[in-house]
Structures are given as C-alpha cells and as structure tokens.
Design an enzyme around this catalytic site. Structure first.
Site, PDB file in Angstrom:
ATOM      1  N   ARG A 121     -10.056   1.182  15.420  1.00  0.00           N
ATOM      2  CA  ARG A 121     -10.104   1.844  14.118  1.00  0.00           C
ATOM      3  C   ARG A 121     -11.206   1.180  13.294  1.00  0.00           C
ATOM      4  O   ARG A 121     -12.344   1.618  13.331  1.00  0.00           O
ATOM      5  CB  ARG A 121      -8.723   1.772  13.433  1.00  0.00           C
ATOM      6  CG  ARG A 121      -8.596   2.631  12.191  1.00  0.00           C
ATOM      7  CD  ARG A 121      -7.178   2.702  11.678  1.00  0.00           C
ATOM      8  NE  ARG A 121      -6.622   1.386  11.345  1.00  0.00           N
ATOM      9  CZ  ARG A 121      -5.402   1.202  10.853  1.00  0.00           C
ATOM     10  NH1 ARG A 121      -4.598   2.249  10.661  1.00  0.00           N
ATOM     11  NH2 ARG A 121      -4.964  -0.007  10.562  1.00  0.00           N
ATOM     12  N   LYS A 127       0.845  -1.196   0.000  1.00  0.00           N
ATOM     13  CA  LYS A 127       0.000   0.000   0.000  1.00  0.00           C
ATOM     14  C   LYS A 127       0.881   1.247   0.000  1.00  0.00           C
ATOM     15  O   LYS A 127       2.081   1.189   0.283  1.00  0.00           O
ATOM     16  CB  LYS A 127      -0.922   0.002   1.223  1.00  0.00           C
ATOM     17  CG  LYS A 127      -0.201   0.096   2.559  1.00  0.00           C
ATOM     18  CD  LYS A 127      -1.193   0.116   3.711  1.00  0.00           C
ATOM     19  CE  LYS A 127      -0.456   0.251   5.041  1.00  0.00           C
ATOM     20  NZ  LYS A 127      -1.392   0.383   6.175  1.00  0.00           N
ATOM     21  N   MET A 179      11.897  23.949  -0.759  1.00  0.00           N
ATOM     22  CA  MET A 179      11.027  23.070  -1.534  1.00  0.00           C
ATOM     23  C   MET A 179      11.821  22.193  -2.498  1.00  0.00           C
ATOM     24  O   MET A 179      11.543  20.998  -2.645  1.00  0.00           O
ATOM     25  CB  MET A 179      10.005  23.897  -2.321  1.00  0.00           C
ATOM     26  CG  MET A 179       9.014  23.044  -3.106  1.00  0.00           C
ATOM     27  SD  MET A 179       7.838  24.024  -4.057  1.00  0.00           S
ATOM     28  CE  MET A 179       6.864  24.785  -2.757  1.00  0.00           C
ATOM     29  N   TYR A 210      15.882  30.316   4.237  1.00  0.00           N
ATOM     30  CA  TYR A 210      14.725  31.103   4.665  1.00  0.00           C
ATOM     31  C   TYR A 210      14.696  31.304   6.181  1.00  0.00           C
ATOM     32  O   TYR A 210      15.033  30.413   6.949  1.00  0.00           O
ATOM     33  CB  TYR A 210      13.428  30.396   4.263  1.00  0.00           C
ATOM     34  CG  TYR A 210      13.143  30.385   2.790  1.00  0.00           C
ATOM     35  CD1 TYR A 210      12.852  31.566   2.101  1.00  0.00           C
ATOM     36  CD2 TYR A 210      13.131  29.192   2.082  1.00  0.00           C
ATOM     37  CE1 TYR A 210      12.570  31.543   0.748  1.00  0.00           C
ATOM     38  CE2 TYR A 210      12.848  29.161   0.721  1.00  0.00           C
ATOM     39  CZ  TYR A 210      12.571  30.343   0.064  1.00  0.00           C
ATOM     40  OH  TYR A 210      12.287  30.319  -1.278  1.00  0.00           O
TER      41      TYR A 210
END
Length: 354
Positions: free
Chosen positions: A127, A33, A299, A251
C-alpha cells in the site's frame, strides 16, 4: 433520545491496560482515525489520556487538526500519506508525519521543512511505504539532510489470520522489519497493530504498539475473550402492530411472516449505520429476549419480530439493545466486517460516555 450509543469508559481503560500488559508494557499509540472507529475521536482520546496514552494516530491532517482544536495537545501522527500542502501545515502545527517516498523527503528538503518524521516501509502490505531494500539509502538521506527522523514503522497485513500460511507471512513481515531497525536507536519503532499484539505478542519489535480495533474488544472480526465490551447501540420501540401470517414486510416484499405475529418498528436504519445485510440473520435484544430483524432494513427504520413470550409486555418507548460486541461476535453473516460496521455509525446516533 431515539437512538444512541453508550461507550463504557472504564471498560475502555481496562482493555487498553490489558493490551499494554500483553505487549510487554510498550508505549501505546492510540489510533483514533475515522472518528475513533465511529465512537468519537475527541471523547475517546480524552479517555485514553487517563491511561497515559501520549501519542495518537489519525488518517490525515484534517483529523489531526480536529484533535488539536478540541484541546488535545499530545503528539499526533498522521498514519496515511500527506499531500505537499498538508506537509507544510503539519510542520507548522507540530504534527508527526508518515513519509513513504523519496519525493516527499525531497520536497521537505527543498522547502526547508523539518517536521517529526516516521519513515514507513512496505514489508508486505503493498500500500504505502519505501521498499525494504532501500532502507539504508533512505535513512542516510535523512541524516545527510539533517531531517528530524523520530520513527520508523510498517504495517502487518494479515496478523488476524488464523492459518499457518497467514502466521508465517506475518512472521516474514516482522523479520523484514527487524533487519531495518536492528541497529537503530529512534524514539518510535513500531509494526504491531491490535492483532499483532494479541496474536504475536512474543514477536513484538520496537518500543511502540498501535492500538485501534483492539481497544474495542476485537481481534479481527471476532471478540477477544479476555477484553470487555465497550460500546452498545440502543434504541426504543417506536411502533407495535399485530399482523397475519403471510404478510409481506418492508421494501421489495422479500420477507413473508411465517405465522401470525407481533412486530415492532425501531427508529434506526442504514442511514444510522445499521447495514442492510443485517436484514438476513441480524437480531436485537429486548429484555434479553432475541428479536429477529425482519424485512429489508430501511433508511430510518428497522422492523423486528417480537417473540410470543414478550409480545404482551412490551410497549412503545421500551429500550432495545441493537448492537454490542457480543451480538456482532454471534452474527454469522459473511458480509459483516467489524471495522466497516463501526466506522459507518451515523451522526444521528448520539455518543454518550457512561
């Protein structure tokens, strides 16, 4: 290539066979998955077939269809819950489905659908799943309506825990499951996940174990010592520059160089899956030399500080080891979760089988 991930085929096969041995040679369900935890579901499934894995686990119908359309003709189990229209399509495609509620069973009966069913019971995960106390009633309903019940399973919630409390809770889950399946004779009975195999191999129930993160050498957030690294994210030096002490990097000006330094820029960033929390404590390797990640990861780019012993020998285009199992294992970063990191590897990162 700018940035890529190398997947070691032979090491993956070794890990699967080693864990199968530890699981007393139970049949393996290969969990692929989430794009096989970010490594490529189709590629990983094809490798697993070489070590006789004949049943694959996915999260939803879309992932099952992706495998089928890639030529994977083996049995596929949707481990998560399915919507009604997905149950219809799964039945048409011969995909095994997990069933967690009477509503789902009643829908199948009302539409005269009879897929391969694995009943899921909630033994403590809270769950998905039927209540344990309802097991007899649910199984009887399947029999009375001639539903094709091929499996029963549950999920361990804390099998990678390392305290007495977590161990006892896992054993309680196993005991609850044992009461459900004790007298059943089904094709698939399974509760053990990867950590259930490595930490509770003497308590494995049933005839099937589900192998996911364990294939990639991890038990929980820690590397399993007897398993081999199967993936390495690599990149190349894009830019090199010498700068003065007290220069700000990236940044937000959160990082200041403590001395005159050489830094390099790598063409990989958080869009590629290099999480921003690696800005504090993360490192990469150049020719086996540790290079600290400095400043905020961007990024598309990441800055690293180059040690003095190699600053005059590196050049643009040199290969950099960004992440492998050993690096992840060595990181002391509270936010790090191996599953989250792996499944977040971006699509720009090429997957290469070696």
């Amino acid at each position: 290539m700018r940035t890529w991930i190398e997947i070691d085929k032979e090491n993956l096969k070794y890990n699967v066979l080693k864990l199968k041995e530890i699981a007393n040679n139970k049949e393996i369900l290969g969990v692929v998955k989430a794009n096989a935890y970010g490594l490529g579901s189709i590629e990983i499934a094809k490798i697993l077939k070489e070590v006789e894995v004949k049943l694959f686990g996915v999260a939803n119908l879309e992932e099952a269809i992706e495998l089928q359309e890639a030529g994977i003709k083996d049995k596929i189990l949707i481990l998560g819950a399915s919507f009604e229209d997905e149950l219809v399509e799964a039945t048409k495609r011969g995909v095994h489905v997990a069933i967690s509620s009477m509503g789902q069973l009643q829908f199948l009966v009302s539409k005269n659908l009879n897929p391969n069913i694995h009943l899921k019971f909630d033994t403590g995960m809270t769950r998905l799943g039927f209540e344990v106390d309802d097991a007899e009633k649910v199984i009887e309903y399947c029999k009375n309506n001639n539903l094709n019940l091929v499996g029963i399973f549950s999920h361990l919630s804390d099998s990678d825990g390392n305290t007495i409390e977590t161990k006892n809770f896992t054993l309680e889950q196993i005991e609850k499951f044992k009461k459900i399946v004790n007298s059943l004779n089904l094709e698939y009975i399974h509760i053990s996940n990867s950590a259930g195999i490595t930490n509770f191999h003497n308590d494995i129930l049933g005839n099937l174990v589900r192998l996911g993160i364990g294939m990639y050498s991890f038990t929980g957030n820690k590397k399993t010592p007897y398993l081999k690294n199967i993936f390495t994210i690599k990149s190349k030096i894009l830019f090199i520059k010498k700068v003065k002490k007290d220069s700000f990097v990236s940044y937000g000006r959160h990082y200041t160089l403590p001395a005159d330094s050489t830094y390099a820029v790598l063409p990989i960033g958080y869009a590629d899956g290099l999480k921003k929390y690696l800005s504090k404590g993360g490192y990469v390797l150049i020719n086996n030399h540790r290079c600290e990640i400095i400043g905020n990861i961007c990024m598309d780019m990441t800055m690293i500080r180059v040690p003095k012993e190699i600053e005059n020998s590196i050049k643009i285009g040199d290969e950099v080891t960004v992440i492998n199992a050993d690096i992840l294992d060595n990181l002391n970063i509270p936010e790090l979760c191996v599953w989250e990191f792996m499944t977040g590897i971006g699509r720009r990162v090429k997957r290469i089988i070696v």
